[in-house]
Design a protein around this motif. Structure first.
Motif, PDB file in Angstrom:
ATOM      1  N   GLU A 146       0.834  -1.208   0.000  1.00  0.00           N
ATOM      2  CA  GLU A 146       0.000   0.000   0.000  1.00  0.00           C
ATOM      3  C   GLU A 146       0.872   1.263   0.000  1.00  0.00           C
ATOM      4  N   LEU A 147       0.529   2.168  -0.907  1.00  0.00           N
ATOM      5  CA  LEU A 147       1.288   3.410  -1.020  1.00  0.00           C
ATOM      6  C   LEU A 147       0.467   4.563  -0.471  1.00  0.00           C
ATOM      7  N   GLY A 148       1.168   5.526   0.109  1.00  0.00           N
ATOM      8  CA  GLY A 148       0.521   6.733   0.611  1.00  0.00           C
ATOM      9  C   GLY A 148       0.342   7.734  -0.508  1.00  0.00           C
ATOM     10  N   SER A 149      -0.221   8.896  -0.176  1.00  0.00           N
ATOM     11  CA  SER A 149      -0.465   9.936  -1.182  1.00  0.00           C
ATOM     12  C   SER A 149       0.836  10.494  -1.750  1.00  0.00           C
ATOM     13  N   ASP A 150       1.923  10.335  -1.010  1.00  0.00           N
ATOM     14  CA  ASP A 150       3.221  10.826  -1.481  1.00  0.00           C
ATOM     15  C   ASP A 150       3.940   9.821  -2.385  1.00  0.00           C
ATOM     16  N   GLY A 151       3.343   8.652  -2.613  1.00  0.00           N
ATOM     17  CA  GLY A 151       3.942   7.633  -3.483  1.00  0.00           C
ATOM     18  C   GLY A 151       4.901   6.695  -2.752  1.00  0.00           C
TER      19      GLY A 151
END
Length: 190
Positions: A157-162
């Motif tokens: 899973e990646l966050g909004s920052d990549g």
């Protein structure tokens, strides 16, 4: 001078009983190794041998605390004798300063090695019998298949920052396991 040598076979064994017995026997210094297996290093025994001088005695609680094989015990005994250092085994009443003590030491050493060999044979036979019945050894898996899948999903899973949203430590904490356990399962999924 009496120099005590203690050894425990595994990290979770407590050497205090041996150390107390050695001090009660008049040992001025006590060296304790935590070693497992025939080839394990014995740095504290090495230190004790360096400290020991002619006329001193190396004191142990049991014969198996000194060496793991008859060959090793005999080599140590020979080294001590050549340096005029005595060996005292408290539980077996052995004192290599006497001819009877030297003979008894070799006999007990042979019996201890024989007993160890029998125990190894019984262990191997027991493992073979268990395998024949479909059982395998080792610990039970720390994570079930569903938990492994969830851990993999969290890892991917990646966050909004990549960047990854969860660190391996966070995933490990979530499942109550160590980071190496998580890495071991992640590598199986790749």
């Amino acid at each position: 001078m009496r120099i005590g040598v203690a050894r425990v076979s595994t990290r979770d064994q407590n050497p205090e009983a041996q150390e107390d017995a050695l001090r009660a026997a008049g040992c001025e210094k006590v060296f304790t190794d935590k070693a497992s297996g025939k080839l394990a290093r014995r740095p504290e025994l090495d230190k004790a041998l360096m400290v020991a001088r002619e006329g001193d005695q190396i004191v142990i609680t049991k014969l198996d605390r000194l060496g793991r094989s008859l060959k090793n015990l005999i080599e140590l005994s020979e080294e001590l004798r050549s340096r005029d250092i005595g060996l005292v085994v408290l539980d077996q009443g052995i004192d290599t300063a006497t001819p009877a003590g030297r003979l008894f030491f070799q006999i007990i050493g042979a019996i201890a090695e024989f007993e160890h060999s029998l125990m190894s044979d019984r262990t191997i036979e027991g493992l073979e019998a268990a395998r024949a019945r479909g059982r395998t050894g080792g610990q039970k898996p720390k994570l079930k298949a569903r938990q492994i899948k969830l851990a993999q999903e969290m890892y991917d899973e990646l966050g909004s920052d990549g960047k990854r949203r969860y660190t391996v430590q966070q995933i490990a904490d979530e499942f109550g396991v160590s980071r190496p356990t998580i890495y071991r399962h992640l590598s199986k999924e790749d």
